[in-house]
Design a protein around this motif. Structure first.
Motif, PDB file in Angstrom:
ATOM      1  N   LEU A   1      -9.786   0.772  -5.134  1.00  0.00           N
ATOM      2  CA  LEU A   1      -8.727   0.495  -4.160  1.00  0.00           C
ATOM      3  C   LEU A   1      -7.956   1.756  -3.788  1.00  0.00           C
ATOM      4  CD1 LEU A   1      -7.303  -2.904  -5.400  1.00  0.00           C
ATOM      5  CD2 LEU A   1      -8.636  -2.457  -3.339  1.00  0.00           C
TER       6      LEU A   1
ATOM      7  N   ASP B   1      -8.213  -8.387   2.956  1.00  0.00           N
ATOM      8  CA  ASP B   1      -7.328  -8.093   1.822  1.00  0.00           C
ATOM      9  C   ASP B   1      -7.576  -9.018   0.635  1.00  0.00           C
ATOM     10  OD1 ASP B   1      -6.234  -6.216   3.477  1.00  0.00           O
ATOM     11  OD2 ASP B   1      -4.477  -7.411   3.994  1.00  0.00           O
TER      12      ASP B   1
ATOM     13  N   ASP C   1      -9.266  -7.639  -2.475  1.00  0.00           N
ATOM     14  CA  ASP C   1      -8.601  -6.693  -3.386  1.00  0.00           C
ATOM     15  C   ASP C   1      -8.637  -7.161  -4.837  1.00  0.00           C
ATOM     16  OD1 ASP C   1      -8.062  -5.228  -1.143  1.00  0.00           O
ATOM     17  OD2 ASP C   1      -5.879  -5.472  -1.226  1.00  0.00           O
TER      18      ASP C   1
END
Length: 76
Positions: free
Chosen positions: A52, A41, A44
């Protein structure tokens, strides 16, 4: 897969980098790597919102591998 047969290392020209076989190898490697460490994560922050959204629409088991195989990650 990770060894280059010549002493000058991997080629970095556009044709070599974008060859279909090279893209497939990198994607396969990213998916295999993600099976060992599913929580990525932290990547991101480096992704475009559209990337995304597309990755989030995929099954959870594939998301980490797709992040690692994404254009944004591969260009870093």
């Amino acid at each position: 897969m990770l060894r280059w047969p010549t002493p000058d290392g991997y080629k970095t020209d556009r044709a070599t980098w974008l060859a279909p076989e090279a893209l497939t190898h990198r994607a396969d490697y990213a998916l295999a790597l993600a099976r060992r460490r599913p929580a990525v994560d932290f990547l991101d922050a480096f992704m475009q919102p559209a990337t995304l959204r597309q990755i989030d629409a995929q099954p959870p088991a594939l998301r980490a591998g797709l992040l690692l195989a994404s254009r944004e990650f591969m260009s870093k």
